[in-house]
Design a protein around this motif. Sequence first.
Motif, PDB file in Angstrom:
ATOM      1  N   SER A 193       0.838  -1.188   0.000  1.00  0.00           N
ATOM      2  CA  SER A 193       0.000   0.000   0.000  1.00  0.00           C
ATOM      3  C   SER A 193       0.877   1.244   0.000  1.00  0.00           C
ATOM      4  O   SER A 193       1.959   1.266   0.594  1.00  0.00           O
ATOM      5  CB  SER A 193      -0.944   0.006   1.198  1.00  0.00           C
ATOM      6  OG  SER A 193      -0.276   0.458   2.358  1.00  0.00           O
ATOM      7  N   SER A 194       0.402   2.274  -0.677  1.00  0.00           N
ATOM      8  CA  SER A 194       1.173   3.519  -0.734  1.00  0.00           C
ATOM      9  C   SER A 194       1.350   4.100   0.664  1.00  0.00           C
ATOM     10  O   SER A 194       2.427   4.607   0.996  1.00  0.00           O
ATOM     11  CB  SER A 194       0.513   4.523  -1.681  1.00  0.00           C
ATOM     12  OG  SER A 194      -0.834   4.744  -1.338  1.00  0.00           O
ATOM     13  N   GLU A 195       0.333   4.000   1.501  1.00  0.00           N
ATOM     14  CA  GLU A 195       0.451   4.498   2.876  1.00  0.00           C
ATOM     15  C   GLU A 195       1.565   3.792   3.621  1.00  0.00           C
ATOM     16  O   GLU A 195       2.373   4.417   4.304  1.00  0.00           O
ATOM     17  CB  GLU A 195      -0.860   4.318   3.650  1.00  0.00           C
ATOM     18  CG  GLU A 195      -1.893   5.346   3.353  1.00  0.00           C
ATOM     19  CD  GLU A 195      -3.092   5.254   4.288  1.00  0.00           C
ATOM     20  OE1 GLU A 195      -3.084   4.433   5.243  1.00  0.00           O
ATOM     21  OE2 GLU A 195      -4.043   6.015   4.061  1.00  0.00           O
ATOM     22  N   THR A 223      -0.291  11.238  -5.318  1.00  0.00           N
ATOM     23  CA  THR A 223      -0.713  10.236  -4.329  1.00  0.00           C
ATOM     24  C   THR A 223      -0.029  10.494  -2.998  1.00  0.00           C
ATOM     25  O   THR A 223      -0.669  10.428  -1.939  1.00  0.00           O
ATOM     26  CB  THR A 223      -0.397   8.811  -4.833  1.00  0.00           C
ATOM     27  OG1 THR A 223      -1.151   8.567  -6.026  1.00  0.00           O
ATOM     28  CG2 THR A 223      -0.737   7.758  -3.789  1.00  0.00           C
ATOM     29  N   ASN A 238      -1.749  13.402  -1.312  1.00  0.00           N
ATOM     30  CA  ASN A 238      -3.056  13.019  -0.768  1.00  0.00           C
ATOM     31  C   ASN A 238      -2.917  12.110   0.457  1.00  0.00           C
ATOM     32  O   ASN A 238      -3.650  12.262   1.445  1.00  0.00           O
ATOM     33  CB  ASN A 238      -3.890  12.320  -1.835  1.00  0.00           C
ATOM     34  CG  ASN A 238      -4.296  13.252  -2.949  1.00  0.00           C
ATOM     35  OD1 ASN A 238      -4.353  14.472  -2.781  1.00  0.00           O
ATOM     36  ND2 ASN A 238      -4.550  12.691  -4.120  1.00  0.00           N
ATOM     37  N   LYS A 239      -2.000  11.174   0.398  1.00  0.00           N
ATOM     38  CA  LYS A 239      -1.827  10.232   1.515  1.00  0.00           C
ATOM     39  C   LYS A 239      -1.316  10.935   2.764  1.00  0.00           C
ATOM     40  O   LYS A 239      -1.644  10.537   3.888  1.00  0.00           O
ATOM     41  CB  LYS A 239      -0.881   9.087   1.128  1.00  0.00           C
ATOM     42  CG  LYS A 239      -1.466   8.150   0.109  1.00  0.00           C
ATOM     43  CD  LYS A 239      -2.701   7.464   0.628  1.00  0.00           C
ATOM     44  CE  LYS A 239      -3.334   6.567  -0.404  1.00  0.00           C
ATOM     45  NZ  LYS A 239      -4.566   5.952   0.081  1.00  0.00           N
ATOM     46  N   GLU A 263      -4.245  12.076   4.691  1.00  0.00           N
ATOM     47  CA  GLU A 263      -4.921  10.938   5.307  1.00  0.00           C
ATOM     48  C   GLU A 263      -4.128  10.413   6.509  1.00  0.00           C
ATOM     49  O   GLU A 263      -4.712  10.049   7.538  1.00  0.00           O
ATOM     50  CB  GLU A 263      -5.132   9.822   4.284  1.00  0.00           C
ATOM     51  CG  GLU A 263      -6.100  10.209   3.180  1.00  0.00           C
ATOM     52  CD  GLU A 263      -6.182   9.167   2.076  1.00  0.00           C
ATOM     53  OE1 GLU A 263      -5.843   7.984   2.324  1.00  0.00           O
ATOM     54  OE2 GLU A 263      -6.587   9.544   0.956  1.00  0.00           O
ATOM     55  N   LEU A 264      -2.810  10.371   6.376  1.00  0.00           N
ATOM     56  CA  LEU A 264      -1.979   9.884   7.477  1.00  0.00           C
ATOM     57  C   LEU A 264      -2.005  10.835   8.668  1.00  0.00           C
ATOM     58  O   LEU A 264      -1.920  10.394   9.817  1.00  0.00           O
ATOM     59  CB  LEU A 264      -0.540   9.660   6.986  1.00  0.00           C
ATOM     60  CG  LEU A 264      -0.367   8.471   6.026  1.00  0.00           C
ATOM     61  CD1 LEU A 264       0.995   8.510   5.353  1.00  0.00           C
ATOM     62  CD2 LEU A 264      -0.588   7.152   6.754  1.00  0.00           C
TER      63      LEU A 264
END
Length: 119
Positions: free
Chosen positions: A28-30, A65, A68-69, A72-73
């Motif tokens: 996952s990118s996260e 990405t 954006n992540k 979210e993180l």
Amino acid sequence: MRISYNKSNKPGISKTPVAQRTSVPQVSSELAILAFMAENEAPMQPLSIYGGLIHQQNITFSYRTVQNKMSELVEKNHVKRVKIDTDDGVIRELADGSGGRAYYLITDAGRERVQSEVF
């Protein structure tokens, strides 16, 4: 790091789109972002994170990405937004909703996620 050759047969940076460079199983990118941040343990801006991921790993996601992540993180408390105070020589956490460019630093919760999901 993957070295490719440009039209003049000189070593250079691959111009192949990121998503086409690898067939390595996807992480996952996260998790890739968090693992990179845990390994480097320094306040970084998204572009530095993206550049480091390109240099050290075969990522298949874009700079957008990463941007954006990061938001979210922050919401998940896996990273925090910080400012480097050059006058006092300290790193200060930024208040929620404060605008402008920020650096990001992994939190204990982010490190715990990396430990539980990567190792």
